[in-house]
Design a protein around this motif. Structure first.
Motif, short mmCIF file in Angstrom:
data_model
loop_
_atom_site.label_atom_id
_atom_site.label_comp_id
_atom_site.label_asym_id
_atom_site.label_seq_id
_atom_site.Cartn_x
_atom_site.Cartn_y
_atom_site.Cartn_z
N LEU A 21 0.84 -1.20 0.00
CA LEU A 21 0.00 0.00 0.00
C LEU A 21 0.88 1.24 0.00
O LEU A 21 1.68 1.45 0.92
CB LEU A 21 -0.90 0.03 1.23
N GLY A 22 0.74 2.08 -1.01
CA GLY A 22 1.35 3.40 -0.98
C GLY A 22 0.52 4.31 -0.08
O GLY A 22 -0.71 4.20 -0.05
N THR A 23 1.18 5.20 0.65
CA THR A 23 0.44 6.02 1.62
C THR A 23 0.61 7.52 1.42
O THR A 23 0.18 8.30 2.27
CB THR A 23 0.87 5.67 3.06
N TYR A 24 1.21 7.94 0.32
CA TYR A 24 1.37 9.38 0.09
C TYR A 24 0.00 10.06 0.18
O TYR A 24 -0.97 9.62 -0.43
CB TYR A 24 1.99 9.64 -1.28
N ALA A 25 -0.08 11.11 1.00
CA ALA A 25 -1.30 11.91 1.22
C ALA A 25 -2.35 11.19 2.06
O ALA A 25 -3.47 11.68 2.19
CB ALA A 25 -1.92 12.36 -0.11
N LEU A 26 -2.00 10.05 2.66
CA LEU A 26 -2.88 9.44 3.66
C LEU A 26 -2.38 9.90 5.02
O LEU A 26 -1.38 9.42 5.53
CB LEU A 26 -2.84 7.91 3.55
N TYR A 52 6.53 12.35 3.58
CA TYR A 52 5.07 12.26 3.48
C TYR A 52 4.40 12.81 4.74
O TYR A 52 3.19 13.04 4.75
CB TYR A 52 4.61 10.81 3.29
N GLU A 53 5.19 12.98 5.79
CA GLU A 53 4.69 13.48 7.08
C GLU A 53 3.52 12.63 7.58
O GLU A 53 2.55 13.14 8.14
CB GLU A 53 4.31 14.95 6.99
N ASN A 54 3.64 11.31 7.38
CA ASN A 54 2.57 10.42 7.86
C ASN A 54 3.11 9.16 8.52
O ASN A 54 2.39 8.16 8.64
CB ASN A 54 1.61 10.06 6.72
N GLU A 55 4.36 9.19 8.94
CA GLU A 55 4.90 8.03 9.65
C GLU A 55 4.09 7.76 10.92
O GLU A 55 3.85 6.60 11.30
CB GLU A 55 6.38 8.25 9.98
N GLY A 56 3.64 8.82 11.58
CA GLY A 56 2.80 8.66 12.76
C GLY A 56 1.46 8.03 12.42
O GLY A 56 0.94 7.20 13.18
N PRO A 232 0.41 0.46 -5.03
CA PRO A 232 -0.67 1.39 -5.37
C PRO A 232 -1.26 2.03 -4.13
O PRO A 232 -1.38 1.39 -3.08
CB PRO A 232 -1.68 0.48 -6.07
N LYS A 233 -1.61 3.29 -4.25
CA LYS A 233 -2.24 4.00 -3.13
C LYS A 233 -3.74 4.04 -3.33
O LYS A 233 -4.22 4.33 -4.43
CB LYS A 233 -1.71 5.43 -3.03
N SER A 234 -4.49 3.76 -2.27
CA SER A 234 -5.93 3.96 -2.29
C SER A 234 -6.44 4.04 -0.87
O SER A 234 -6.01 3.28 0.00
CB SER A 234 -6.65 2.83 -3.03
#
Length: 280
Positions: A21-26, A52-56, A232-234
């Motif tokens: 799972l890609g997580t860019y912008a999640l 991505y500032e979403n590791e948290g 893929p991101k979704s």
């Protein structure tokens, strides 16, 4: 029903699922919910990055999930501005603190930033982080063969993975062949080309109709048969499930060739050439 995704073994022995799972912008609570849902749908590889500032967010999803941590493969990436050795070590530690994780399964240098010319010392920081148990496997993103050859020459350590832009409009045939010859796994970012005209492509539509599959499923199956890991991101539960439901059919050689034939020299999405591109 749990979806079992096949694994691929890296040159250091770690296994990774062939679809993640890609997580860019999640980000935030919505992002954590999306990642948690993906884990419960069967995803075991989750791709994040410092920038991505979403590791948290990813760490929170891991904690919310009922899946044991050891069954997951969590990735993050070192940003360009912290490639100095000491900064790189601190940033890897910070990545873990942000996610509240004890270790990352895979940690990558996000871009080579050749003008800055610090990627070798950044790589040494990743080597040491692996020795210290902060990460299990180390690799790179967007590195050209000459960058990787220099890493191995100067440190004696070869990356396990190179995550590169790869989709039917930019099939990276030569780079993939080089990876294969050097026992480095290819991982595809933007495997669906961020839907830039790809999901309306007539050639792929016809193949999808023949197999009674979605266009996304055809493209992700193409990645799988190339031997590449796709991420893929979704955020959509329906799309997440669709993207890992690609193991009950196969593309024949003609179909693979037709999809690969969609590539063109200027196929990069944002013209980010690793030979010159500098990431912040």
């Amino acid at each position: 029903m749990m979806n079992k995704i096949p694994d691929i073994t890296l040159n250091d022995g770690l296994t990774l699922p062939v679809v993640g799972l890609g997580t860019y912008a999640l980000n935030g609570n919505a992002g954590a919910n999306a990642v948690q849902n993906a884990i419960h749908a069967g995803y075991r590889l989750i791709d994040s990055a410092y920038n991505y500032e979403n590791e948290g967010t990813v760490g929170e999803a891991v904690r919310r999930s009922y899946v044991p941590r050891e069954e997951l493969r969590i990735t993050s990436k070192l940003p360009g501005r912290y490639q100095n050795y000491d900064k790189a070590v601190t940033t890897i530690q910070e990545s873990l603190y942000r996610a509240s994780l004890d270790y990352y399964d895979l940690y990558l240098i996000h871009w080579p930033n050749p003008r800055q010319d610090q990627y070798v010392e950044a790589w040494q920081a990743l080597i040491d982080a692996k020795k210290w148990g902060l990460v299990r496997s180390i690799g790179v993103c967007n590195f050209l063969p000459e960058h990787i050859e220099r890493l191995e020459k100067e440190t004696g350590v070869k990356p396990s993975v190179n995550q590169i832009e790869l989709h039917p409009f930019f099939n990276q045939e030569q780079q993939r062949k080089w990876h294969q010859a050097n026992n480095i796994v290819t991982e595809s970012w933007s495997p669906l080309a961020r839907a830039n005209n790809l999901l309306q492509n007539d050639t792929i539509q016809q193949i999808a109709q023949r197999h009674n599959k979605s266009i996304s499923q055809i493209i992700l199956r193409w990645h799988f048969q190339l031997g590449a890991i796709s991420i893929p991101k979704s955020a959509s539960p329906v799309r997440q499930l669709e993207n890992i439901s690609i193991f009950d059919f196969s593309l024949d050689e003609t179909e693979m060739s037709l999809i690969s034939g969609l590539t063109h020299p200027d196929g990069r999405i944002n013209n980010q050439d690793p030979a010159v591109y500098e990431e912040f």
